[in-house]
Design a protein around this motif. Structure first.
Motif, PDB file in Angstrom:
ATOM      1  N   LEU A  54      31.466   7.922  42.700  1.00 41.75           N
ATOM      2  CA  LEU A  54      31.010   8.585  41.476  1.00 41.75           C
ATOM      3  C   LEU A  54      30.715  10.033  41.799  1.00 41.75           C
ATOM      4  O   LEU A  54      30.014  10.326  42.771  1.00 41.75           O
ATOM      5  CB  LEU A  54      29.731   7.915  40.951  1.00 41.75           C
ATOM      6  N   GLN A  55      31.247  10.934  40.974  1.00 39.88           N
ATOM      7  CA  GLN A  55      30.954  12.348  41.150  1.00 39.88           C
ATOM      8  C   GLN A  55      30.702  12.971  39.787  1.00 39.88           C
ATOM      9  O   GLN A  55      31.513  12.825  38.863  1.00 39.88           O
ATOM     10  CB  GLN A  55      32.110  13.068  41.845  1.00 39.88           C
ATOM     11  N   ILE A  56      29.552  13.644  39.678  1.00 40.60           N
ATOM     12  CA  ILE A  56      29.232  14.401  38.479  1.00 40.60           C
ATOM     13  C   ILE A  56      28.968  15.825  38.944  1.00 40.60           C
ATOM     14  O   ILE A  56      28.018  16.072  39.693  1.00 40.60           O
ATOM     15  CB  ILE A  56      28.017  13.827  37.730  1.00 40.60           C
ATOM     16  N   PRO A  57      29.811  16.768  38.537  1.00 42.08           N
ATOM     17  CA  PRO A  57      29.690  18.139  39.041  1.00 42.08           C
ATOM     18  C   PRO A  57      28.431  18.843  38.540  1.00 42.08           C
ATOM     19  O   PRO A  57      27.857  18.481  37.508  1.00 42.08           O
ATOM     20  CB  PRO A  57      30.953  18.831  38.519  1.00 42.08           C
ATOM     21  N   SER A  58      28.028  19.858  39.273  1.00 45.62           N
ATOM     22  CA  SER A  58      26.803  20.600  38.954  1.00 45.62           C
ATOM     23  C   SER A  58      26.865  21.246  37.567  1.00 45.62           C
ATOM     24  O   SER A  58      25.837  21.394  36.913  1.00 45.62           O
ATOM     25  CB  SER A  58      26.522  21.657  40.029  1.00 45.62           C
ATOM     26  N   GLU A  59      28.058  21.597  37.108  1.00 42.25           N
ATOM     27  CA  GLU A  59      28.188  22.196  35.769  1.00 42.25           C
ATOM     28  C   GLU A  59      27.683  21.233  34.691  1.00 42.25           C
ATOM     29  O   GLU A  59      27.173  21.663  33.658  1.00 42.25           O
ATOM     30  CB  GLU A  59      29.650  22.565  35.463  1.00 42.25           C
ATOM     31  N   GLU A  60      27.852  19.946  34.933  1.00 44.94           N
ATOM     32  CA  GLU A  60      27.376  18.945  33.981  1.00 44.94           C
ATOM     33  C   GLU A  60      25.899  18.634  34.179  1.00 44.94           C
ATOM     34  O   GLU A  60      25.153  18.496  33.218  1.00 44.94           O
ATOM     35  CB  GLU A  60      28.193  17.658  34.102  1.00 44.94           C
ATOM     36  N   THR A  61      25.460  18.508  35.440  1.00 42.37           N
ATOM     37  CA  THR A  61      24.073  18.098  35.679  1.00 42.37           C
ATOM     38  C   THR A  61      23.074  19.181  35.285  1.00 42.37           C
ATOM     39  O   THR A  61      21.914  18.865  35.030  1.00 42.37           O
ATOM     40  CB  THR A  61      23.836  17.687  37.140  1.00 42.37           C
ATOM     41  N   LYS A  62      23.509  20.427  35.215  1.00 39.39           N
ATOM     42  CA  LYS A  62      22.555  21.485  34.834  1.00 39.39           C
ATOM     43  C   LYS A  62      22.104  21.345  33.380  1.00 39.39           C
ATOM     44  O   LYS A  62      21.073  21.880  32.998  1.00 39.39           O
ATOM     45  CB  LYS A  62      23.137  22.875  35.104  1.00 39.39           C
ATOM     46  N   THR A  63      22.834  20.574  32.579  1.00 34.45           N
ATOM     47  CA  THR A  63      22.441  20.357  31.188  1.00 34.45           C
ATOM     48  C   THR A  63      21.590  19.094  31.010  1.00 34.45           C
ATOM     49  O   THR A  63      21.113  18.825  29.907  1.00 34.45           O
ATOM     50  CB  THR A  63      23.676  20.241  30.272  1.00 34.45           C
ATOM     51  N   PHE A  64      21.389  18.326  32.081  1.00 32.20           N
ATOM     52  CA  PHE A  64      20.592  17.108  31.983  1.00 32.20           C
ATOM     53  C   PHE A  64      19.134  17.458  31.697  1.00 32.20           C
ATOM     54  O   PHE A  64      18.608  18.453  32.202  1.00 32.20           O
ATOM     55  CB  PHE A  64      20.673  16.285  33.260  1.00 32.20           C
ATOM     56  N   ILE A  65      18.477  16.621  30.938  1.00 30.73           N
ATOM     57  CA  ILE A  65      17.082  16.814  30.568  1.00 30.73           C
ATOM     58  C   ILE A  65      16.192  16.190  31.646  1.00 30.73           C
ATOM     59  O   ILE A  65      16.382  15.024  32.005  1.00 30.73           O
ATOM     60  CB  ILE A  65      16.801  16.141  29.210  1.00 30.73           C
ATOM     61  N   PRO A  66      15.230  16.968  32.175  1.00 25.72           N
ATOM     62  CA  PRO A  66      14.330  16.407  33.189  1.00 25.72           C
ATOM     63  C   PRO A  66      13.522  15.244  32.598  1.00 25.72           C
ATOM     64  O   PRO A  66      12.791  15.418  31.629  1.00 25.72           O
ATOM     65  CB  PRO A  66      13.412  17.566  33.557  1.00 25.72           C
ATOM     66  N   LYS A  67      13.708  14.063  33.159  1.00 28.10           N
ATOM     67  CA  LYS A  67      12.993  12.869  32.731  1.00 28.10           C
ATOM     68  C   LYS A  67      13.451  11.697  33.576  1.00 28.10           C
ATOM     69  O   LYS A  67      14.434  11.799  34.306  1.00 28.10           O
ATOM     70  CB  LYS A  67      13.251  12.575  31.246  1.00 28.10           C
ATOM     71  N   ILE A  68      12.763  10.593  33.434  1.00 32.82           N
ATOM     72  CA  ILE A  68      13.207   9.348  34.054  1.00 32.82           C
ATOM     73  C   ILE A  68      13.962   8.567  32.990  1.00 32.82           C
ATOM     74  O   ILE A  68      13.439   8.297  31.908  1.00 32.82           O
ATOM     75  CB  ILE A  68      12.026   8.535  34.600  1.00 32.82           C
ATOM     76  N   ALA A  69      15.199   8.264  33.289  1.00 33.57           N
ATOM     77  CA  ALA A  69      16.073   7.530  32.375  1.00 33.57           C
ATOM     78  C   ALA A  69      16.551   6.270  33.094  1.00 33.57           C
ATOM     79  O   ALA A  69      16.180   6.015  34.232  1.00 33.57           O
ATOM     80  CB  ALA A  69      17.251   8.408  31.965  1.00 33.57           C
ATOM     81  N   SER A  70      17.370   5.501  32.428  1.00 31.82           N
ATOM     82  CA  SER A  70      17.937   4.319  33.082  1.00 31.82           C
ATOM     83  C   SER A  70      19.455   4.417  33.066  1.00 31.82           C
ATOM     84  O   SER A  70      20.038   5.060  32.189  1.00 31.82           O
ATOM     85  CB  SER A  70      17.474   3.039  32.392  1.00 31.82           C
ATOM     86  N   PHE A  71      20.069   3.783  34.071  1.00 29.07           N
ATOM     87  CA  PHE A  71      21.530   3.777  34.134  1.00 29.07           C
ATOM     88  C   PHE A  71      22.026   2.359  34.338  1.00 29.07           C
ATOM     89  O   PHE A  71      21.302   1.484  34.814  1.00 29.07           O
ATOM     90  CB  PHE A  71      22.061   4.708  35.238  1.00 29.07           C
ATOM     91  N   ASP A  72      23.269   2.135  33.947  1.00 25.96           N
ATOM     92  CA  ASP A  72      23.943   0.859  34.136  1.00 25.96           C
ATOM     93  C   ASP A  72      25.225   1.087  34.927  1.00 25.96           C
ATOM     94  O   ASP A  72      25.811   2.172  34.878  1.00 25.96           O
ATOM     95  CB  ASP A  72      24.347   0.227  32.794  1.00 25.96           C
ATOM     96  N   ILE A  73      25.660   0.051  35.618  1.00 30.60           N
ATOM     97  CA  ILE A  73      26.982   0.015  36.236  1.00 30.60           C
ATOM     98  C   ILE A  73      27.715  -1.159  35.574  1.00 30.60           C
ATOM     99  O   ILE A  73      27.244  -2.298  35.637  1.00 30.60           O
ATOM    100  CB  ILE A  73      26.928  -0.209  37.760  1.00 30.60           C
ATOM    101  N   THR A  74      28.824  -0.860  34.951  1.00 27.16           N
ATOM    102  CA  THR A  74      29.583  -1.868  34.213  1.00 27.16           C
ATOM    103  C   THR A  74      30.953  -2.038  34.857  1.00 27.16           C
ATOM    104  O   THR A  74      31.601  -1.052  35.214  1.00 27.16           O
ATOM    105  CB  THR A  74      29.753  -1.449  32.738  1.00 27.16           C
ATOM    106  N   LEU A  75      31.377  -3.290  34.989  1.00 21.27           N
ATOM    107  CA  LEU A  75      32.700  -3.603  35.522  1.00 21.27           C
ATOM    108  C   LEU A  75      33.577  -4.104  34.384  1.00 21.27           C
ATOM    109  O   LEU A  75      33.158  -4.947  33.599  1.00 21.27           O
ATOM    110  CB  LEU A  75      32.606  -4.701  36.587  1.00 21.27           C
ATOM    111  N   LYS A  76      34.777  -3.549  34.301  1.00 20.79           N
ATOM    112  CA  LYS A  76      35.791  -4.064  33.379  1.00 20.79           C
ATOM    113  C   LYS A  76      36.889  -4.682  34.226  1.00 20.79           C
ATOM    114  O   LYS A  76      37.412  -4.043  35.142  1.00 20.79           O
ATOM    115  CB  LYS A  76      36.381  -2.948  32.514  1.00 20.79           C
ATOM    116  N   PHE A  77      37.236  -5.931  33.910  1.00 22.26           N
ATOM    117  CA  PHE A  77      38.235  -6.654  34.677  1.00 22.26           C
ATOM    118  C   PHE A  77      39.589  -6.616  33.983  1.00 22.26           C
ATOM    119  O   PHE A  77      39.682  -6.353  32.777  1.00 22.26           O
ATOM    120  CB  PHE A  77      37.783  -8.109  34.887  1.00 22.26           C
ATOM    121  N   ASN A  78      40.635  -6.886  34.751  1.00 15.21           N
ATOM    122  CA  ASN A  78      42.011  -6.867  34.230  1.00 15.21           C
ATOM    123  C   ASN A  78      42.206  -7.812  33.058  1.00 15.21           C
ATOM    124  O   ASN A  78      43.026  -7.546  32.176  1.00 15.21           O
ATOM    125  CB  ASN A  78      43.010  -7.219  35.342  1.00 15.21           C
ATOM    126  N   ASP A  79      41.458  -8.913  33.005  1.00 15.34           N
ATOM    127  CA  ASP A  79      41.615  -9.888  31.918  1.00 15.34           C
ATOM    128  C   ASP A  79      40.805  -9.531  30.673  1.00 15.34           C
ATOM    129  O   ASP A  79      40.746 -10.285  29.720  1.00 15.34           O
ATOM    130  CB  ASP A  79      41.250 -11.298  32.395  1.00 15.34           C
TER     131      ASP A  79
END
Length: 101
Positions: A54-79
């Motif tokens: 996973l790579q998110i460049p600094s140009e994108e992260t500079k717009t992130f709002i300072p806070k504690i958020a939650s993230f998910d990791i989702t898998l999509k399968f071939n079927d």
């Protein structure tokens, strides 16, 4: 296990994500990192059968709002099956305080 990812605004986020499991690992079509509170939806790059990047460049992260958020990791399968492998782990965005960069 809940693991916190800490990121300073404007820093690049780079993570290796190792997928473990049985034979179904080879059937993963996409691995997606998402955080609704920061408006992030990123497909991870497959490096090997079990390893994604996973790579998110600094140009994108500079717009992130300072806070504690939650993230998910989702898998999509071939079927077409979708599995949330990681649900609501913590993503802490820290306010950029120095003027370097």
């Amino acid at each position: 296990m809940t693991e916190v990812i800490r990121l300073v605004q404007g820093d690049e986020l780079s993570l290796d994500l190792n997928v473990t499991g049985g034979d179904e690992v080879q059937d993963i079509e996409e691995l997606i990192f998402s955080c609704a509170e920061q408006n992030i939806i990123k497909n991870c790059t497959k490096i090997s059968e079990n390893l994604y990047f996973l790579q998110i460049p600094s140009e994108e992260t500079k717009t992130f709002i300072p806070k504690i958020a939650s993230f998910d990791i989702t898998l999509k399968f071939n079927d077409g099956e979708i599995l949330t492998a990681i649900f609501q782990n913590k993503l802490e965005i820290l306010k950029k305080r120095n003027k370097i960069g």
